[in-house]
Design an enzyme around this catalytic site. Structure first.
Site, short mmCIF file in Angstrom:
data_model
loop_
_atom_site.label_atom_id
_atom_site.label_comp_id
_atom_site.label_asym_id
_atom_site.label_seq_id
_atom_site.Cartn_x
_atom_site.Cartn_y
_atom_site.Cartn_z
N TYR A 75 77.49 -39.37 -64.09
CA TYR A 75 76.04 -38.42 -63.80
C TYR A 75 75.19 -38.53 -65.25
CZ TYR A 75 72.84 -34.66 -63.18
OH TYR A 75 71.82 -34.01 -63.19
N LYS A 86 71.41 -40.04 -66.41
CA LYS A 86 70.08 -39.36 -66.95
C LYS A 86 69.70 -40.08 -68.24
CE LYS A 86 69.69 -36.38 -63.56
NZ LYS A 86 68.44 -36.78 -62.57
N SER A 111 67.86 -33.81 -68.01
CA SER A 111 69.01 -32.85 -67.89
C SER A 111 69.27 -32.37 -69.49
CB SER A 111 70.10 -33.06 -67.12
OG SER A 111 71.18 -32.44 -67.25
P1 NAD Z 1 69.33 -31.29 -54.72
O1 NAD Z 1 70.73 -32.15 -54.54
O2 NAD Z 1 69.54 -30.19 -54.26
O3 NAD Z 1 68.22 -32.30 -54.43
C1 NAD Z 1 68.16 -33.55 -54.54
C2 NAD Z 1 67.61 -34.17 -53.29
O4 NAD Z 1 67.42 -35.52 -53.66
C3 NAD Z 1 68.46 -33.71 -52.16
O5 NAD Z 1 67.55 -33.06 -51.02
C4 NAD Z 1 68.83 -35.06 -51.40
O6 NAD Z 1 69.05 -34.91 -50.16
C5 NAD Z 1 67.92 -35.92 -51.99
N1 NAD Z 1 68.21 -37.49 -52.30
C6 NAD Z 1 69.22 -37.63 -53.05
N2 NAD Z 1 69.35 -39.35 -53.23
C7 NAD Z 1 68.32 -39.46 -52.58
C8 NAD Z 1 67.88 -40.93 -52.14
N3 NAD Z 1 68.51 -42.25 -52.73
N4 NAD Z 1 66.79 -40.84 -51.34
C9 NAD Z 1 66.15 -39.86 -50.88
N5 NAD Z 1 66.61 -38.51 -51.07
C10 NAD Z 1 67.78 -38.44 -51.97
O7 NAD Z 1 69.55 -31.34 -56.54
P2 NAD Z 1 68.53 -30.35 -57.53
O8 NAD Z 1 69.35 -29.36 -58.13
O9 NAD Z 1 67.38 -29.91 -56.81
O10 NAD Z 1 68.36 -31.40 -58.63
C11 NAD Z 1 67.10 -32.15 -58.54
C12 NAD Z 1 67.01 -33.15 -59.80
O11 NAD Z 1 67.13 -32.33 -60.85
C13 NAD Z 1 68.05 -34.14 -59.65
O12 NAD Z 1 67.62 -35.50 -60.34
C14 NAD Z 1 69.14 -33.48 -60.75
O13 NAD Z 1 69.83 -34.56 -61.25
C15 NAD Z 1 68.23 -32.95 -61.62
N6 NAD Z 1 68.91 -31.69 -62.39
C16 NAD Z 1 69.50 -30.77 -61.80
C17 NAD Z 1 70.13 -29.84 -62.50
C18 NAD Z 1 70.71 -28.62 -61.71
O14 NAD Z 1 71.37 -27.82 -62.57
N7 NAD Z 1 70.56 -28.27 -60.50
C19 NAD Z 1 69.97 -29.83 -63.85
C20 NAD Z 1 69.38 -30.81 -64.43
C21 NAD Z 1 69.05 -31.88 -63.82
C1 WQD Z 2 78.22 -23.12 -66.85
C2 WQD Z 2 79.32 -22.38 -67.54
C3 WQD Z 2 81.62 -23.30 -67.16
C4 WQD Z 2 81.99 -22.80 -62.78
C5 WQD Z 2 76.01 -28.39 -65.14
C6 WQD Z 2 75.89 -30.02 -65.28
C7 WQD Z 2 74.47 -30.35 -66.21
C8 WQD Z 2 73.43 -29.61 -65.19
C9 WQD Z 2 73.85 -28.04 -64.93
C10 WQD Z 2 72.71 -31.21 -63.88
C11 WQD Z 2 80.14 -23.41 -67.99
C12 WQD Z 2 81.32 -22.06 -66.71
C13 WQD Z 2 81.48 -22.72 -64.37
C14 WQD Z 2 82.99 -21.83 -62.78
C15 WQD Z 2 83.06 -21.14 -65.13
N1 WQD Z 2 73.37 -30.28 -63.87
N2 WQD Z 2 81.88 -22.16 -65.29
N3 WQD Z 2 83.66 -21.06 -63.83
O1 WQD Z 2 78.32 -27.28 -66.85
O2 WQD Z 2 76.61 -26.10 -68.04
O3 WQD Z 2 76.28 -27.83 -66.47
O4 WQD Z 2 74.80 -27.99 -64.44
O5 WQD Z 2 72.07 -32.06 -64.54
O6 WQD Z 2 74.41 -31.80 -66.10
O7 WQD Z 2 77.04 -30.57 -66.26
O8 WQD Z 2 76.94 -25.86 -65.58
O9 WQD Z 2 77.19 -24.21 -64.02
O10 WQD Z 2 78.86 -25.91 -64.08
O11 WQD Z 2 78.57 -24.11 -65.64
O12 WQD Z 2 83.36 -20.59 -66.04
O13 WQD Z 2 83.62 -21.78 -61.73
O14 WQD Z 2 79.95 -21.79 -66.58
O15 WQD Z 2 82.70 -23.76 -67.92
O16 WQD Z 2 80.65 -22.69 -69.31
P1 WQD Z 2 77.09 -26.91 -66.90
P2 WQD Z 2 78.02 -25.06 -64.87
#
Ligand code: NAD
Ligand code: WQD
Length: 344
Positions: A153, A157, A128
């Site tokens: 969290y 990562k 991330s």
């Molecule tokens: P999500 O929660 O939709 O998907 C994660 C999936 O993993 C879920 O289906 C959950 O049931 C499963 N899971 C969690 N822990 C588990 C375990 N111990 N065993 C088996 N299954 C398990 O999340 P997502 O948004 O699809 O994110 C996927 C990956 O990408 C994560 O590692 C997250 O940290 C990373 N990521 C997400 C974002 C984002 O904004 N969505 C941004 C950066 C990184």
């Molecule tokens: C985006 C912008 C908020 C909600 C997070 C995690 C990051 C990654 C992605 C997993 C920011 C603003 C948000 C609201 C708002 N996830 N905001 N009102 O914070 O960039 O990243 O998700 O890895 O690790 O930290 O994403 O979508 O929460 O926010 O004004 O109700 O929207 O302040 O500027 P963020 P976000």
């Protein structure tokens, strides 16, 4: 078709389900492990509806060592693993840090142990942009140093990337690609799969679509006093299907032995920053929905501005985000309408 089997952990989740679709459409076979802690089994039907193929599915927790060993004993021909399974709610991780370290790190270590044991040597890891914190230089490139994590969290990562780095170093046969996602948004154009936040969404776009759908009263814009053109914070919002495609490219790169190093790291973003108010305005314009919103104080832990330097992913990985904000926000709205049963 190509007879390659990819293990996708967390494959019924938001990014995992879109990636599974792209893998199946590219001719890969897919086996998903998911404990359904944050997703629904019905997603498998949706994936089948989109692709005409059904991934294999095993429901268990990747932290369970015995079950994972049994899994690899059954699925002997896994060519590569994409590891999505993790918890991802920043705020929850502050309240329950051990739950996050346990799930995200024990899960990863268990997976790495079994991969090495069973000679499965290609891993794509979901990292991330959170590892960068507020970077000193924008756009941020892959060489930028990690900043002290704002949340458990984020720390998982950073630590996960370090664990993978050390494992790769001690196993010259092992290849890994860490993909640092910026802000994934939107849904599949079919509106059959998308993001399913449980409870009140933390992320901006699901909060916007739920507000437009009448599930939330108003969007709170966290801060208009940042040092940015309109005062609201800037992020790099990346279409989830584009993001999913980068995983297919990464898998092919490893399988075809085109990796330049045993561990490679790529930013996955568009390279363009958008402010919160720009997202709100674009959403209103493309959907015709009027959004109820107000400006409130900054959210603790938020950084001012982050967007990706994408040259390395473009040139080395051969991947580029294609979809614009308009279509992406529209896809998020179409998905929200579908799950809320909202007719035009
Ligand atoms: P999500 O929660 O939709 O998907 C994660 C999936 O993993 C879920 O289906 C959950 O049931 C499963 N899971 C969690 N822990 C588990 C375990 N111990 N065993 C088996 N299954 C398990 O999340 P997502 O948004 O699809 O994110 C996927 C990956 O990408 C994560 O590692 C997250 O940290 C990373 N990521 C997400 C974002 C984002 O904004 N969505 C941004 C950066 C990184
Ligand atoms: C985006 C912008 C908020 C909600 C997070 C995690 C990051 C990654 C992605 C997993 C920011 C603003 C948000 C609201 C708002 N996830 N905001 N009102 O914070 O960039 O990243 O998700 O890895 O690790 O930290 O994403 O979508 O929460 O926010 O004004 O109700 O929207 O302040 O500027 P963020 P976000």
């Amino acid at each position: 078709m190509n007879n390659r089997l990819i293990l996708v952990t967390g494959g019924t989740g938001y990014i995992g389900s879109h990636t599974t679709v792209e893998l199946l459409n590219s001719g890969f076979d897919v086996v998903i492990i998911d404990n359904l802690s944050n997703s629904d089994k019905e997603i498998l039907d949706r994936i089948e509806k989109i692709t005409g193929k059904r991934p294999y599915f095993e429901q268990f927790d990747i932290c369970d060592e015995e079950k994972l060993e049994k899994f690899f004993n059954i699925y002997k021909k896994v060519d590569a693993v994409i590891h999505f399974a993790a918890f991802k709610a920043v705020g929850e991780s502050v309240e329950k840090p051990l739950m996050y370290y346990q799930n995200n790190l024990v899960g990863l270590m268990n997976l790495l142990n079994r991969m090495i044991q069973f000679n499965v040597s290609n891993l794509v890891f979901s990292s991330s942009a959170t590892v960068y914190g507020q970077p000193d230089k924008l756009p941020v490139n892959e060489q930028a140093p990690f900043k002290p994590a704002d949340s458990p969290y984020g720390n998982t990562k950073q630590i996960a990337e370090e664990i993978i780095r050390d494992v790769v170093k001690s196993n010259p046969e092992f290849f890994a690609i860490s993909l640092r996602y910026f802000n994934p948004i939107g849904a599949h154009p079919s509106a059959l799969i998308g993001e399913l936040p449980r409870g009140v969404p933390n992320n901006l776009v699901p909060f916007i679509t739920q507000t437009a759908a009448g599930v939330r009263d108003e969007l709170k814009v966290f801060g208009d006093d940042y040092n940015t053109p309109d005062g609201s914070a800037i992020r790099d919002y990346i279409n989830v299907v584009d993001l999913a495609k980068a995983h297919v490219v990464s898998i092919l790169r490893m399988i075809e032995k085109n990796s330049k190093h045993n561990l490679e790291v790529f930013n996955l973003g568009t390279g363009k920053g958008s402010s919160v108010l720009e997202i709100v305005n674009t959403f209103e314009n493309v959907t015709g929905q009027k959004l109820n919103y107000s400006i409130v104080n900054r959210r603790e832990g938020d950084v001012e501005s982050v967007y990706a330097e994408i040259r390395y992913a473009n040139e080395e990985l051969g991947w580029k985000a294609k979809e614009g904000l308009d279509k992406t926000l529209l896809s998020a709205w179409n998905w929200e309408k579908r799950i809320r049963n909202i007719k035009d």
